[in-house]
Scaffold this active site. Structure first.
Site, short mmCIF file in Angstrom:
data_model
loop_
_atom_site.label_atom_id
_atom_site.label_comp_id
_atom_site.label_asym_id
_atom_site.label_seq_id
_atom_site.Cartn_x
_atom_site.Cartn_y
_atom_site.Cartn_z
N LYS A 75 0.81 -1.23 0.00
CA LYS A 75 0.00 0.00 0.00
C LYS A 75 0.84 1.28 0.00
O LYS A 75 0.51 2.24 -0.69
CB LYS A 75 -0.92 0.01 1.22
CG LYS A 75 -2.05 -0.98 1.14
CD LYS A 75 -2.90 -0.89 2.40
CE LYS A 75 -4.00 -1.91 2.37
NZ LYS A 75 -4.76 -1.91 3.62
N ASP A 112 -10.22 2.03 2.85
CA ASP A 112 -10.28 1.28 4.12
C ASP A 112 -11.02 2.05 5.22
O ASP A 112 -11.90 1.51 5.89
CB ASP A 112 -8.86 0.96 4.63
CG ASP A 112 -8.20 -0.17 3.86
OD1 ASP A 112 -8.92 -1.02 3.30
OD2 ASP A 112 -6.96 -0.20 3.83
P1 NAP Z 1 0.70 -2.59 6.99
O1 NAP Z 1 0.60 -1.32 6.25
O2 NAP Z 1 1.75 -3.58 6.61
O3 NAP Z 1 0.89 -2.21 8.56
C1 NAP Z 1 1.14 -3.22 9.52
C2 NAP Z 1 0.89 -2.67 10.91
O4 NAP Z 1 1.06 -3.75 11.84
C3 NAP Z 1 1.88 -1.58 11.34
O5 NAP Z 1 1.23 -0.74 12.26
C4 NAP Z 1 2.97 -2.41 12.03
O6 NAP Z 1 3.73 -1.68 12.97
C5 NAP Z 1 2.12 -3.43 12.76
N1 NAP Z 1 2.80 -4.66 13.12
C6 NAP Z 1 3.21 -5.64 12.26
N2 NAP Z 1 3.77 -6.65 12.96
C7 NAP Z 1 3.73 -6.29 14.27
C8 NAP Z 1 4.16 -6.91 15.47
N3 NAP Z 1 4.74 -8.10 15.49
N4 NAP Z 1 3.96 -6.25 16.63
C9 NAP Z 1 3.35 -5.04 16.65
N5 NAP Z 1 2.91 -4.40 15.54
C10 NAP Z 1 3.10 -5.03 14.35
O7 NAP Z 1 -0.68 -3.40 6.95
P2 NAP Z 1 -2.16 -2.80 6.86
O8 NAP Z 1 -2.59 -2.75 5.46
O9 NAP Z 1 -2.22 -1.57 7.69
O10 NAP Z 1 -3.02 -3.97 7.54
C11 NAP Z 1 -3.01 -4.15 8.95
C12 NAP Z 1 -4.04 -5.23 9.34
O11 NAP Z 1 -5.34 -4.78 9.00
C13 NAP Z 1 -3.84 -6.57 8.61
O12 NAP Z 1 -4.14 -7.61 9.51
C14 NAP Z 1 -4.89 -6.53 7.51
O13 NAP Z 1 -5.34 -7.82 7.13
C15 NAP Z 1 -6.02 -5.77 8.22
N6 NAP Z 1 -6.89 -5.08 7.27
C16 NAP Z 1 -8.21 -5.40 7.29
C17 NAP Z 1 -9.07 -4.76 6.44
C18 NAP Z 1 -10.52 -5.08 6.47
O14 NAP Z 1 -11.24 -4.67 5.57
N7 NAP Z 1 -11.00 -5.79 7.48
C19 NAP Z 1 -8.60 -3.78 5.55
C20 NAP Z 1 -7.24 -3.47 5.56
C21 NAP Z 1 -6.38 -4.14 6.43
P3 NAP Z 1 5.07 -0.87 12.47
O15 NAP Z 1 4.57 0.40 11.85
O16 NAP Z 1 5.83 -0.64 13.72
O17 NAP Z 1 5.78 -1.76 11.50
#
Ligand code: NAP
Length: 288
Positions: A75, A112
């Site tokens: 993204k 989102d």
């Molecule tokens: P992203 O841009 O890759 O961001 C990942 C996030 O998770 C960051 O805040 C990261 O922290 C944190 N993180 C990753 N591993 C971690 C760990 N071990 N401990 C603590 N924090 C951790 O991903 P995203 O697109 O934002 O998606 C995040 C989640 O939302 C995913 O599970 C995705 O499936 C879900 N999601 C759901 C929907 C829906 O429609 N339901 C839509 C979009 C996303 P750092 O910044 O410190 O790396």
């Protein structure tokens, strides 16, 4: 309503790029939406490794795909690659939807945050004047903070593993909002005391079940008055939601948001909003 899928040489193709992506419910949800619209479109999943985001745009141009959904880990990079972006995608530096505009330009959007807020309203949760704790500041977390801000929430506390990420996301929130490190337990405790709504938006817990389960915050911080939302939808009933339910909190899982943000993507691509109920039942059927 057209319930048949007839793929022909005329069929328009869109898809999601991500890694991992093989667990994705998006094809089921989007294809149900296209059927409800009666359009000759089909939606597939493309496994695209980190670092290959630009290649996926070349493929889109070469293969004349009609658009893309963008998920982890693409993204943020996608926001730097599209020809132009919507104002909120620019502010967020995150793109979850690529539209092919009538002039051929690739336009980035982020659905989102709006998808989450539409879903919350359908559960009777109105965010105006609420104090909200958002855990996570990736693409989804930033989009949620931005949408909360545009819909009049009072204050947002953003907790993230990296404090820099939290600071950037809190900059999208109303004045008086703040950033904290997820590891700062006293600050997290204060935030849960202040906030009515807790939204989990990290990838922690994704794909984890049973003894694998992880909680993004210590369970003793949750109180019955909290509304607890988890963006993770695989599994649907995460460890966080299980604990929150045991404490008597209102809970909202990630499926409704997934459907609503997909519907907004289809509106961008086709100009029409699909049938939400048809998409929700296709997703629920696939999950069961
Ligand atoms: P992203 O841009 O890759 O961001 C990942 C996030 O998770 C960051 O805040 C990261 O922290 C944190 N993180 C990753 N591993 C971690 C760990 N071990 N401990 C603590 N924090 C951790 O991903 P995203 O697109 O934002 O998606 C995040 C989640 O939302 C995913 O599970 C995705 O499936 C879900 N999601 C759901 C929907 C829906 O429609 N339901 C839509 C979009 C996303 P750092 O910044 O410190 O790396």
């Amino acid at each position: 309503m057209n319930t048949q899928v007839r793929i022909s040489a005329q069929t328009s193709v869109v898809g999601v790029i991500g890694d991992p992506v093989r667990h994705s419910l998006s094809p089921v949800i989007h294809n149900a939406g296209f059927r409800s619209l009666g359009v000759d479109w089909v939606y597939v999943a493309f496994e695209v490794a980190a670092g290959k985001t630009a290649d996926s745009l070349s493929a889109l141009r070469t293969l004349h795909l009609r658009g893309l959904s963008v998920t982890m880990p693409h993204k943020t990079e996608m926001a730097t690659l599209v020809d132009r972006s919507s104002p909120s995608a620019i502010a967020l530096r995150s793109v979850n939807t690529v539209e092919v505009a009538s002039d051929g330009a690739l336009v980035g959007h982020s659905t989102d945050g709006e998808g989450l807020l539409t879903n919350l309203r359908s559960h009777g949760v109105h965010t105006e004047n609420l104090s909200v704790l958002v855990i996570g500041a990736g693409g989804a977390g930033r989009s949620v903070v931005d949408a909360l801000s545009r819909h009049g929430c009072k204050q947002v506390v953003v907790a993230n593993r990296s404090l820099d990420g939290a600071v950037f996301a809190a900059g999208l929130a109303p004045v008086g909002s703040r950033a904290i490190a997820l590891s700062d337990e006293p600050a997290l405790w204060r935030a849960t005391q202040e906030c009515d709504l807790i939204i989990h938006a990290t990838s922690m817990g994704m794909g984890k079940t049973g003894s694998d389960s992880v909680l993004p915050i210590p369970l003793d911080l949750l109180q019955q008055r909290h509304i607890v939302v988890d963006l993770v939808y695989h599994p649907l009933h995460t460890a966080l939601l299980r604990v929150a339910e045991e404490k008597g909190c209102q809970i909202v899982n990630g499926l409704g948001m997934l459907v609503h943000q997909a519907a907004l993507q289809q509106e961008i691509w086709t100009g029409h909003l699909p049938d939400i109920q048809a998409m929700l039942s296709a997703a629920s059927q696939a999950l069961s």
